[in-house]
Write a protein that holds these residues in place. Structure first.
Motif: not given
Length: 286
Positions: A234-238
Motif C-alpha cells: 500500500m505504500r507503493q500504491t499510495m
C-alpha cells in the motif's frame, strides 16, 4: 524464553520468516518454523498474526513473482539524479484543509465498520467545502475564520453508492454547491480507469485541480494484483497521491472498512494493511 518488545514483534517475525523463505523452503515449512520461533517468546503473537506475517514474507520474496506495479506507466525521460541538500529546503508549518483534522495536500483515511456513517461523514464534508460553509469538524473555530473559506472544487468517486439514486440526494440535503462537485458514475465505462497510480486519474487531477478528492471505498480503486495484506504494497500504491497532492493542490480523503479481527484496535483495525496508518497524515475512525 526471550523477550521481544511489544511494538517490534511483527517486524521481528517478518525478518525471521523472510530468511526462511529466502532459503527456498515452502510456505508450510516457513509457517511451522515461525510458530516454533514465536513459541520461544515470553509474549507470543496470536496465531492469525503469525500466519499473516509468514504469508506476507512469502509473497514478498517469491523469486518469480511478477511485480504488481509493472503496469504503472513509467515516467517520461531519464531518472533525475541530482538531489537537494537540506539547506535548500524550506521548513513549513502544516497547512489545513480542515484545521486539526484534515491536512492540506496530504492523505487522510476515514475508517469504520459498515453502517457506521462513513459515507454520511464525507458527503457532509464535500457539501460544506463545495459551498464554503462550516463543516462538522469546525467545532469552536471562530466564525470569522469560516467566513473566509472560499467554496472549493471537489472530485469524488464512489464504488458502492450510485450518484443518481443515493449521493446526489444526500448532497442536495446538505446544501452542496453541485456546480463545484465532479465525478464519474459507477456505471460509466471510464470508472474502471479510476485507479490509484493511474495516468487517467492524474489527468483528471491536472485538469480540475480539486481541493479535495474522495475515494469510497479504497478497495474499488486498487490496480489488479495489489494485495492489501502484502507488506509495503500500500505504500507503493499510495505514493503517487503524495506527489500529486503537492503538484495539483489536492487533498485526498480515502474511505475504507475495518477488518473483522477480534481483540485488535487502532492501526490493526484498518482492513488488511497497517501500512496505511503510517502513510496517512490523519486517520479518522468512525
Amino acid at each position: 524464553m526471550h523477550h521481544v518488545p511489544e511494538g517490534q514483534r511483527n517486524d521481528t517475525l517478518f525478518r525471521f520468516a523472510s530468511k526462511m523463505v529466502g532459503s527456498g523452503i515452502s510456505r508450510d515449512a516457513a509457517l511451522e518454523g515461525a510458530r516454533a520461533e514465536v513459541a520461544t517468546w515470553d509474549n507470543p503473537l496470536p496465531d492469525f498474526e503469525i500466519v499473516k506475517t509468514v504469508d506476507s514474507a512469502y509473497n514478498s520474496y517469491q523469486p518469480n513473482e511478477q511485480n504488481v506495479y509493472s503496469n504503472i506507466e513509467p515516467e517520461p525521460g531519464e531518472e533525475e539524479l541530482d538531489l537537494q541538500t537540506l539547506d535548500q529546503f524550506d521548513e513549513q508549518d502544516v497547512d489545513w484543509l480542515i484545521r486539526g483534522y484534515i491536512p492540506k495536500e496530504q492523505i487522510t483515511m476515514l475508517v469504520g465498520t459498515g453502517g457506521t456513517g462513513k459515507t454520511s461523514v464525507w458527503i457532509s464534508l464535500v457539501a460544506s467545502l463545495s459551498s464554503g460553509d462550516r463543516t462538522l469538524f469546525d467545532g469552536d473555530i471562530e466564525p470569522s475564520f469560516i467566513k473566509k473559506r472560499e467554496p472549493k472544487k471537489i472530485l469524488f468517486f464512489s464504488g458502492e453508492d450510485t450518484v443518481e439514486h443515493v449521493i446526489k440526494k444526500k448532497l442536495r440535503a446538505q446544501r452542496a454547491n453541485m456546480k463545484n462537485i465532479y465525478t464519474i458514475s459507477i456505471d460509466d465505462e471510464r470508472f474502471d480507469k479510476i485507479l490509484l497510480g493511474s495516468k487517467y486519474l492524474e489527468r483528471l487531477l491536472a485538469k480540475y485541480k480539486p481541493a479535495l478528492c474522495v475515494f469510497d471505498p479504497l478497495q474499488s480503486f486498487l490496480k489488479s494484483g495489489v494485495k492489501m495484506s502484502e507488506r509495503n504494497a500500500m505504500r507503493q500504491t499510495m505514493r503517487s497521491l503524495i506527489r500529486w497532492g503537492k503538484e495539483y493542490g489536492t487533498t485526498f480523503l480515502i474511505v475504507m472498512h475495518t477488518n473483522k479481527l477480534l481483540n485488535v484496535w487502532g492501526r490493526n483495525r484498518m482492513a488488511d494493511s497497517a501500512d496505511l496508518w503510517d502513510i496517512a497524515r490523519s486517520v479518522l475512525m468512525v
